[in-house]
Design a protein around this motif. Sequence first.
Motif, PDB file in Angstrom:
ATOM      1  N   PHE A  90      -2.601  -0.711  -5.464  1.00 54.43           N
ATOM      2  CA  PHE A  90      -3.653  -0.860  -4.452  1.00 54.43           C
ATOM      3  C   PHE A  90      -4.489  -2.119  -4.709  1.00 54.43           C
ATOM      4  O   PHE A  90      -4.920  -2.782  -3.771  1.00 54.43           O
ATOM      5  N   ALA A 139       0.836  -1.204   0.000  1.00 56.62           N
ATOM      6  CA  ALA A 139       0.000   0.000   0.000  1.00 56.62           C
ATOM      7  C   ALA A 139       0.868   1.251   0.000  1.00 56.62           C
ATOM      8  O   ALA A 139       0.513   2.257  -0.624  1.00 56.62           O
ATOM      9  N   SER A 198      -8.120   5.540   5.157  1.00 51.93           N
ATOM     10  CA  SER A 198      -7.516   5.012   3.943  1.00 51.93           C
ATOM     11  C   SER A 198      -6.175   5.639   3.619  1.00 51.93           C
ATOM     12  O   SER A 198      -5.285   4.980   3.109  1.00 51.93           O
ATOM     13  N   MET A 257      -8.349  -0.730   0.674  1.00 43.59           N
ATOM     14  CA  MET A 257      -7.614  -0.682  -0.597  1.00 43.59           C
ATOM     15  C   MET A 257      -8.544  -0.258  -1.739  1.00 43.59           C
ATOM     16  O   MET A 257      -8.168   0.544  -2.589  1.00 43.59           O
ATOM     17  N   GLY A 276       1.792   2.054  -3.417  1.00 46.29           N
ATOM     18  CA  GLY A 276       0.683   2.737  -4.081  1.00 46.29           C
ATOM     19  C   GLY A 276       0.650   4.211  -3.719  1.00 46.29           C
ATOM     20  O   GLY A 276       0.405   5.060  -4.582  1.00 46.29           O
ATOM     21  N   GLN A 277       0.921   4.509  -2.455  1.00 50.18           N
ATOM     22  CA  GLN A 277       0.971   5.908  -2.015  1.00 50.18           C
ATOM     23  C   GLN A 277       2.085   6.652  -2.752  1.00 50.18           C
ATOM     24  O   GLN A 277       1.913   7.794  -3.161  1.00 50.18           O
ATOM     25  N   MET A 303      -9.071   3.349  -1.571  1.00 46.70           N
ATOM     26  CA  MET A 303      -7.930   4.064  -2.133  1.00 46.70           C
ATOM     27  C   MET A 303      -8.012   4.133  -3.655  1.00 46.70           C
ATOM     28  O   MET A 303      -7.737   5.178  -4.253  1.00 46.70           O
TER      29      MET A 303
END
Length: 92
Positions: free
Chosen positions: A23, A4, A77, A38, A7-8, A41
């Motif tokens: 995600f 995750a 999230s 997820m 993904g950020q 997100m």
Amino acid sequence: MSVALEGQAALLVRDFAGARTTFARAAELAAVLHKDEMYDMIRMVDAYEALVLQRPDARALLAQAFAAPRARQYYESFETNAAFGATMCALA
């Protein structure tokens, strides 16, 4: 979950497709509680991309992005990216 966080990171450099893909991969690996997070997100990425690109569906996507967390009363999230979470809340 480190996936995750990847993904950020993709989101921070506006790699929207990469963020969504990462995600989605995180959702496959996550415990049941975090699967929803997820998917939240992914919807936030969709809405943010639409806003950045000034697409006509941006506001509708933003409303959809907040619908599921609002129903669950769960807004964590983007706890690892508070600036993005604050941005999305301000845009909403």
